[in-house]
Scaffold this active site. Structure first.
Site, PDB file in Angstrom:
ATOM      1  N   SER A 111      45.442  33.442  35.492  1.00 23.72           N
ATOM      2  CA  SER A 111      44.349  34.116  34.790  1.00 23.72           C
ATOM      3  C   SER A 111      43.936  35.416  35.502  1.00 23.72           C
ATOM      4  O   SER A 111      44.772  36.278  35.702  1.00 23.72           O
ATOM      5  CB  SER A 111      43.195  33.124  34.634  1.00 23.72           C
ATOM      6  OG  SER A 111      42.456  33.494  33.503  1.00 23.72           O
ATOM      7  N   HIS A 160      44.513  26.965  28.501  1.00 22.52           N
ATOM      8  CA  HIS A 160      44.445  27.857  29.654  1.00 22.52           C
ATOM      9  C   HIS A 160      44.335  27.031  30.944  1.00 22.52           C
ATOM     10  O   HIS A 160      43.310  26.386  31.184  1.00 22.52           O
ATOM     11  CB  HIS A 160      43.179  28.704  29.437  1.00 22.52           C
ATOM     12  CG  HIS A 160      43.002  29.818  30.389  1.00 22.52           C
ATOM     13  ND1 HIS A 160      43.768  30.968  30.346  1.00 22.52           N
ATOM     14  CD2 HIS A 160      42.118  30.000  31.414  1.00 22.52           C
ATOM     15  CE1 HIS A 160      43.367  31.789  31.288  1.00 22.52           C
ATOM     16  NE2 HIS A 160      42.368  31.236  31.950  1.00 22.52           N
TER      17      HIS A 160
HETATM   18  C1  GCU Z   1      37.727  35.008  31.531  1.00 19.22           C
HETATM   19  C2  GCU Z   1      38.228  36.431  31.381  1.00 19.22           C
HETATM   20  C3  GCU Z   1      39.741  36.516  31.429  1.00 19.22           C
HETATM   21  C4  GCU Z   1      40.254  35.813  32.662  1.00 19.22           C
HETATM   22  C5  GCU Z   1      39.699  34.423  32.720  1.00 19.22           C
HETATM   23  C6  GCU Z   1      40.040  33.644  34.003  1.00 19.22           C
HETATM   24  O1  GCU Z   1      38.068  34.248  30.420  1.00 19.22           O
HETATM   25  O2  GCU Z   1      37.713  36.923  30.155  1.00 19.22           O
HETATM   26  O3  GCU Z   1      40.179  37.864  31.437  1.00 19.22           O
HETATM   27  O4  GCU Z   1      41.656  35.842  32.682  1.00 19.22           O
HETATM   28  O5  GCU Z   1      38.295  34.461  32.683  1.00 19.22           O
HETATM   29  O6  GCU Z   1      40.272  34.243  35.032  1.00 19.22           O
HETATM   30  O7  GCU Z   1      39.990  32.409  33.930  1.00 19.22           O
END
Ligand code: GCU
Length: 343
Positions: free
Chosen positions: A183, A326
């Site tokens: 992420s 995710h």
């Molecule tokens: C949020 C953010 C993302 C990121 C994510 C994470 O959702 O909007 O850009 O990748 O956090 O790091 O879990």
């Protein structure tokens, strides 16, 4: 079909530009310029000799950095097999725990890999305050210029200092150092890969917006949304592209292309619509020609959008789309290892 989809986005091509030009543009417009490298030494704080039923050692080490801006140190955990020289993952993690839900350490050791990990908060906190940790040392009054790096650049800088240290360890095959992040830390892993020649493969797990995914016509998170909430990850100038994606002089496939001196891997999750798996995939398609222009296999894929279960491991751009949400899962790690073994 895929080529037409890309053409319809009006993407600027990275071809004909040197890797330096690509990274220069990405740093100037998006992530900001990083501090200079530093002199690095490791101070071993503790050793657990019988880690993982005695198959491995676990060391806690302080990475001490002496730079022109001052000195800074942060803790890492290094798990390795003392009996053989192995490849190693550098894992930029959300937590310092070993093992961790994002880090199946014993399984990695059993598969023949060492792993060195750190918690990104131990470098500098994930917030808009630039007075603490590495940020406070690099930006002494807590304020930074328009083109100075934000937090992603600082975490990437720390990952490179970990690699400096790893290169001094005889237990590691230094020609096989990989960097991994999930992420926001997947964005960080890709930037680290673009800037560091010593890496063998940079793994981006579900990195999405301002990571692997193209920004043009992006679904889910956009530059406006990411800069609204997490503007401090980037340089201040990046927010000028909010709702002006078509004016970006680059797109995120340049970040993958900037990794062309080694391998790069994009992992997506089917239900991670915020990250936009299609645009992560199209970014691989867009970066492929840059690898090919260098005489390397780029992204070897069918002429269609991806479906869950797809796994493309033939080229120097590796890819999979797993089902689910995710997350940096065991399944992702297993596919990373499968890719490395195939290469
Ligand atoms: C949020 C953010 C993302 C990121 C994510 C994470 O959702 O909007 O850009 O990748 O956090 O790091 O879990």
């Amino acid at each position: 079909m895929m080529k037409n989809l890309l053409l319809s986005k009006g993407l600027p091509s990275p071809c004909g530009k040197s890797r330096n030009e690509l990274t220069e543009t990405l740093l100037r417009e998006e992530y900001g310029f990083l501090p200079e490298a530093a002199r690095v030494s490791g101070e071993i704080l503790s050793v657990e000799k019988n880690f993982c039923a005695g198959k491995a050692k676990l060391e806690k080490i302080n990475i001490c950095c002496e730079g022109s801006f001052g000195s800074f140190s942060f803790p890492v955990s290094f798990s390795y097999s003392p009996n053989q020289k192995t490849p190693c993952f550098v894992h930029i993690n959300f937590r310092a725990d070993v093992p961790d839900r994002y880090q199946p350490t014993e399984e990695l050791i059993d598969s023949g890999y060492a792993i060195i990990s750190f918690c990104y908060h131990d470098v500098t906190m994930d917030n808009n305050d630039f007075r603490g940790g590495l940020a406070g040392v690099v930006y002494p009054d807590g304020s930074k210029g328009n083109r100075d790096c934000g937090k992603i650049g600082l975490w990437a800088w720390a990952a490179m200092r970990v690699i400096d240290y790893l290169c001094t360890r005889p237990e590691i095959d230094t020609s096989r150092i990989c960097v991994v992040g999930h992420s926001r830390l997947g964005k960080t892993a890709l930037l680290t890969g673009a800037l560091d020649e010593r890496i063998y493969c940079a793994f981006s797990n579900n990195s999405g917006c301002s990571g692997a995914a193209l920004s043009r016509n992006k679904k889910g998170e956009t530059i406006e949304k990411i800069c609204g909430k997490f503007g401090y990850w980037f340089c201040d100038a990046y927010k000028d592209y909010a709702n002006r994606e078509s004016e970006l002089p680059f797109d995120q496939h340049w970040l993958l292309a900037a990794n062309s001196h080694h391998k790069v891997y994009v992992a997506s999750a089917e239900e991670d619509l915020w990250a936009d798996p299609d645009n992560e995939y199209l970014s691989c398609v867009g970066a492929s020609e840059y690898f090919e222009a260098e005489g390397k296999k780029g992204f070897v894929h069918p002429d269609r959008l991806p479906i869950a279960g797809d796994c493309f491991h033939e080229g120097n751009i590796g890819y999979h789309l797993r089902s689910g949400k995710h997350y940096l899962s065991r399944e992702d790690w297993q596919l990373y290892i499968r890719f490395l073994e195939r290469q």
